[in-house]
Structures are given as C-alpha cells and as structure tokens.
Design an enzyme around this catalytic site. Structure first.
Site, PDB file in Angstrom:
ATOM      1  N   HIS A 193      -7.585  -5.346  -0.435  1.00 20.93           N
ATOM      2  CA  HIS A 193      -6.414  -4.507  -0.241  1.00 20.93           C
ATOM      3  C   HIS A 193      -5.475  -5.027   0.851  1.00 20.93           C
ATOM      4  O   HIS A 193      -4.262  -5.140   0.630  1.00 20.93           O
ATOM      5  CB  HIS A 193      -6.857  -3.077   0.089  1.00 20.93           C
ATOM      6  CG  HIS A 193      -5.717  -2.114   0.183  1.00 20.93           C
ATOM      7  ND1 HIS A 193      -4.939  -1.771  -0.901  1.00 20.93           N
ATOM      8  CD2 HIS A 193      -5.196  -1.420   1.242  1.00 20.93           C
ATOM      9  CE1 HIS A 193      -4.006  -0.911  -0.528  1.00 20.93           C
ATOM     10  NE2 HIS A 193      -4.136  -0.688   0.760  1.00 20.93           N
TER      11      HIS A 193
ATOM     12  N   ASP B 270      -8.799  -3.362  -5.736  1.00 26.27           N
ATOM     13  CA  ASP B 270      -8.736  -4.233  -4.560  1.00 26.27           C
ATOM     14  C   ASP B 270      -9.693  -3.808  -3.451  1.00 26.27           C
ATOM     15  O   ASP B 270      -9.565  -4.230  -2.306  1.00 26.27           O
ATOM     16  CB  ASP B 270      -7.305  -4.300  -4.016  1.00 26.27           C
ATOM     17  CG  ASP B 270      -6.763  -2.940  -3.574  1.00 26.27           C
ATOM     18  OD1 ASP B 270      -7.566  -2.018  -3.304  1.00 26.27           O
ATOM     19  OD2 ASP B 270      -5.535  -2.792  -3.481  1.00 26.27           O
TER      20      ASP B 270
ATOM     21  N   SER C 283       0.830  -1.206   0.000  1.00 27.99           N
ATOM     22  CA  SER C 283       0.000   0.000   0.000  1.00 27.99           C
ATOM     23  C   SER C 283       0.869   1.262   0.000  1.00 27.99           C
ATOM     24  O   SER C 283       1.757   1.405  -0.817  1.00 27.99           O
ATOM     25  CB  SER C 283      -0.958  -0.048   1.196  1.00 27.99           C
ATOM     26  OG  SER C 283      -1.913   0.976   1.122  1.00 27.99           O
TER      27      SER C 283
END
Length: 563
Positions: free
Chosen positions: A445, A420, A181
């Site tokens: 995610h 995601d 991320s």
C-alpha cells in the site's frame, strides 16, 4: 600585488565553479504536478496559540506518544463536522515549507536510523526532479490534517487556494494531481463539491491505491484494536497502538474508510466471532456468527460502550460515535455522485498480489468471545502475555515456540482477498468514474509509491518521457533478467507466477481493433526467454472491444530454474 590578487580571485572563482554542484535539469515544457497524501501521510505541527511556539507532533520519536496524546487527541463537533484537539490552546497546522513538499516527503525529517519507515513521497519527488520537475514551479505538495473529514470545508478551501496558486506559479498551466490512498477520497470530494474549480485548474488526476469503496478489514480491526503506523521493530519508536486507537475513534476520516454498504462486493466483507450458545437442555454449542456490514456497527457500539481515556486527570467517555457515522454516510453519498469533468482525464493505479484483510474473525472454538468489550483488549492481552512469557524460563519459551498458535485467539484473524495489503483491489478498481486507464501493479500500500514501474507509467501519462513509441502495455510485460534468474536459483525457487490485469479505455476505436482478431475472438500472443537452465514466459490476451473498453490480461509469468 593587485594583479596577483586578481589572479587569485579568478582562480578561486574558477575552482568554486568546478566543485559547485551541477544545477538540476529543468524541463520548461512540463505541466505542474500536485502530490496529495493519504491518512497519516502529512507532517503535523502543534502551535501554542498563547506563545506561538510550534513543534512537530506527527511524526517524531522523542516524546512521541506523550505529544500525540496531549496535542492530537480530539473530540468531534457535529455542528461543524470538525474534530477539535482536546487542548484548547493547541492549533494543528501543516508546514508549507518547500511549497508543501516538506510535509509529505519524509514524515520525520530528523530520523537517521530506519528512515525507510517514514519515507513517503520521497522517492517519487527525487524521481520527478530527475525528469525535469522543479519545486515551486512544476512540483508541489498538499498536506492536510488527516484526522478530519475528507469533505471538511476548511480543507477543501485550502485545496482550492493551492490549485490557484500552482496555476499562477506555472504561468497558467493546468495541473496534474497525483493522490495516494485516502487522498483519492479527498480529491473526489473536491471534484464533486467544487467541479467548476476542478475543471478550471486540473488537467489529469491519477489516483494510486485509493480505497474508493472502503478498506473493510483495515477499518474493522482499527475500530476494535487500533492501528500501527509501522510494523516490526520500528513500531517501538512510534505511537502506541492504544493511543492511535483512542484518536481514530473520533476521526471522521476513519469512518469514511468503512466499507461502502451500497457496493456490490464480489466477496462480502464480514465481522465474525466464535460465540458459545446455551440450549434449553443445559448443553452448549460453539457457533461462528457472521455480521454483514450494517450489523457490524452494533458490534462496534457494544465493544466500545465503556471505552474511556484519561486526559489531564479526567476520565472521558469515548464510545463508537454515531454522529460521525451519520456524517460519514453523507460523505459517501457525495462521493457516489462525483463525475469527472469533460476536459479532465482520470487514471487509476491499484495494488495487487498481496493478501489483504477483508473479513475479520475473533475467538475460536476453544476460546469463544464471551464479552464484546473484551474485543478491544485482545491485541493488548496478546502482546502483554508475549512480553511476560518471553522473560520466563527456557522451558516456557520452548513451549511457546513449539506451539506458535497458542495465543492466536487473542488477536484478530483475517480472511484475505487480493490487494495491496490494506486496500482490496476490488475496492480500489471501483472508482465509479470515467477512466482513461486502470492498471493493477504488484505492490504494498505505501511501498507502491516507490515502485519503479509506477514511475514509468506516471512518466508516460504526464508526458515527461518524450518517447512517442512507448506503450505502457508493452512496458508492463517485463521478463526476468539473467541476474534475476540467478537470484531465483540461489534462493532455491523452482517456479514463481503472477497474474495481472490492465483495462485500457480509449476513444480511438481504430487503435483498439488492430489488437483484435478479425473474427472478434481474443488475440493471444506469447513471449518467451530461455537461458542455460532457466526459462521465462508470458502470455498476453487482448479481449474484444466492449463499450469502448479494451481489456488486456497478462495471464501468467513463470520462471523455472534448475536448482
């Protein structure tokens, strides 16, 4: 007697050896790995600088919201680019236990029930140890204060020191960085601003679910309504959405996650609102107004113009911070200039197959937005009304359940794209770097860090599989087993389908050409499986070489079951 005692001691030692846990397998040939988390992905401790007392403030359950507000709420200092805790006696630190892995493993190590909500890199760490990695020798973590800018000098200096430490601990081996991320933006900033250090110590960088061009829907709703760390019933045990909202308004990291203005979006993210417009003749009309990225800032400013919070009895103004926006724009300029050093290989894994918020819409034709400052209360009003009405008479409850959309205007609605669930695939793919491979994997995610297919790809890229015949492309076409087909049958599913894409980039042109038909047209191959009332099929298309790139597309996987 002495002989008897000796025999007893020997027997005891033998017994202890038998029950002693076997030592984990260690592969001395592996190159070290450094795991870098994303936003809210590091344990944070607050240190009282007067007494030296240290307590965990992120993540925790007991007194979580109070500790969050008193220790983590902060204000941005434009002179330093740092957000400082409002409590002058508090210093926020990241625990370094287990060579940095403790801070990114389970974010609340004390949590017994619902631990999957705070598991982060845990499954990946366990998997790596199975492969022969060893904590402190070939496996490390880098936690950081995620409130701060991704280019904060203090954080980047810590990362440089960490890389040198790992390099020395592993006997001079170069490092594989795996980021998740927002950690991808941190690593990219470091690579641009400290390219010499990056090239000296880094062998490979693998970015997973990185918002390289931003996370539009996620950030827009965060600025106006806050963010929930977890969804569902577990959210009742964590930080309130409002408390998170007040923190993130002063976090440079959130502003750096805004959608990139210069990126050529295939689907342009917007902020939309239903508004009532009065005409000169006294009549009114409901209009859906759409604000592109640049104009959305004016909406944020209007919505947060009178936003305040109370700290120690004092009302503190907390508007949309234009100083942080300017800082974030400079960060994006730095990110756009980043290049992968010649000796380093870069890989990109991004999530697909989930609806991901992109454009955010408030109000509807029946309930238009009449005051921008109401926007930040919409989610709160919706939740309060829901809780209140759930305690009213059965008639009211039946009314709610028979009309599930009755309160939808009080919360944002989304136009979604593929991704995601948090980062659009379009954003995650657009790293702007020289990549060895970009792979789309179905996954959520955070959950993508637990996907076994991701583990298999990582194992190959890190050369931890010792399998010279393994090819990630072949591994990617996974057809359902008989058991999985039976599961589909039990659930009454008739057909499921998906579409995935790979982009393999290699310097070996001969290897590329053997996958292309002699006439230069795409080569199509099919794989099928049939089994008593069920069948599965896959079609793989390999496109001709283009500027050294070989694009492989898995067009469809389908499962049919006679229900």
């Amino acid at each position: 007697m002495t002989i008897l005692l000796d025999e007893i001691v020997q027997s005891l030692e033998l017994w202890l050896k038998m029950i002693r846990k076997p030592q984990p397998y260690v592969d001395p040939n592996l190159d070290p790995v450094l795991l870098v988390p994303g936003i809210a992905g590091s344990v944070l401790n607050a240190v009282d600088e007067e007494t030296g007392k240290e307590e965990r403030v992120w993540v925790r359950i007991l007194g979580a919201d109070y500790a969050f507000r008193t220790k983590l709420w902060s204000r941005f200092d434009p002179a330093t680019g740092k957000t400082e805790s409002l409590d002058p006696k508090t210093k926020i630190v990241v625990p370094e236990d287990r060579y940095g892995l403790h801070a990114i493993d389970a974010l609340d190590p004390d949590l017994v029930f619902g631990q999957e909500a705070v598991y982060y890199f845990h499954d990946m760490i366990v998997e790596f140890i199975k492969w022969g990695y060893q904590e402190g020798k070939t496996l490390f973590g880098f936690g950081y204060d995620f409130r701060q800018s991704n280019r904060l000098k203090e954080t980047l200096d810590r990362l440089a020191a960490k890389l040198e430490e790992i390099y020395n601990a592993s006997g001079g081996k170069k490092i594989n960085i795996i980021s998740h991320s927002m950690g991808g933006l941190l690593v990219k900033c470091f690579m641009c601003l400290h390219s010499d250090v990056f090239e000296k110590y880094v062998k490979n960088w693998i970015a997973i679910a990185a918002p390289f061009q931003g996370a539009p829907g996620y950030v827009t709703s965060t600025f106006l309504n806050g963010m929930s760390f977890v969804d569902g019933w577990e959210s009742n045990f964590f930080i309130s959405k409002w408390s998170f909202h007040q923190l993130l308004i002063e976090c440079p990291s959130i502003y750096e996650l805004m959608a990139c203005l210069d990126f050529q979006w295939e689907h342009k993210p917007l902020l939309e609102m239903w508004r009532e417009r009065l005409h000169a003749d006294g009549n009114s009309q409901m209009i859906l107004e759409s604000y592109p990225l640049a104009e959305s800032v004016d909406i944020f400013k209007g919505a947060l113009a009178n936003n305040t919070f109370n700290y120690n009895g004092e009302d503190i103004p907390l508007p949309y911070n234009m100083e942080i926006l300017r800082w974030a724009n400079e960060t994006r300029d730095i990110l756009s200039r980043a290049k992968v050093p010649p000796q380093v290989k870069f890989y990109n894994i991004y999530g697909v197959n989930l609806e991901t918020p992109h454009t955010v819409c408030y109000g509807d034709e029946q309930t238009p937005v009449t005051d921008l400052q109401q926007l930040r209360y919409f989610q709160v009003i919706y939740l309060l009304l829901w809780v209140l009405l759930m305690h009213l008479v059965d008639f009211t409850r039946r009314l709610i359940f028979s009309n599930p959309n009755i309160f939808l205007p009080y919360q944002p609605r989304y136009v979604c794209v593929d991704g995601d669930g948090t980062v659009p695939a379009e954003s995650a793919m657009a790293d702007g770097l020289r990549a060895e491979a970009r792979v789309g994997v179905p996954g959520e995610h955070r959950g993508i860090l637990c996907e076994h297919h991701v583990f298999r790809i990582l194992k190959h890229w890190l050369k931890a599989d010792h399998d010279p015949y393994y090819n990630p492309l072949n591994d990617y076409v996974v057809l359902p087993t008989a058991f999985e087909m039976e599961k589909h049958k039990e659930k009454g599913f008739e057909v499921t389908s998906l579409k995935e894409e790979w982009e393999i980039i290699t310097d070996n042109r001969d290897d590329n050409r053997k996958n292309i038909a002699a006439d230069g047209n795409p080569m199509v191959s099919s794989i099928s499986v049939s089994q008593e009332g069920a069948e599965a099929c896959a079609t793989v298309t390999v496109y001709p070489q283009n500027e050294g790139k070989q694009h492989v597309e898995l067009n469809a996987v389908s499962v049919s079951v006679d229900a």
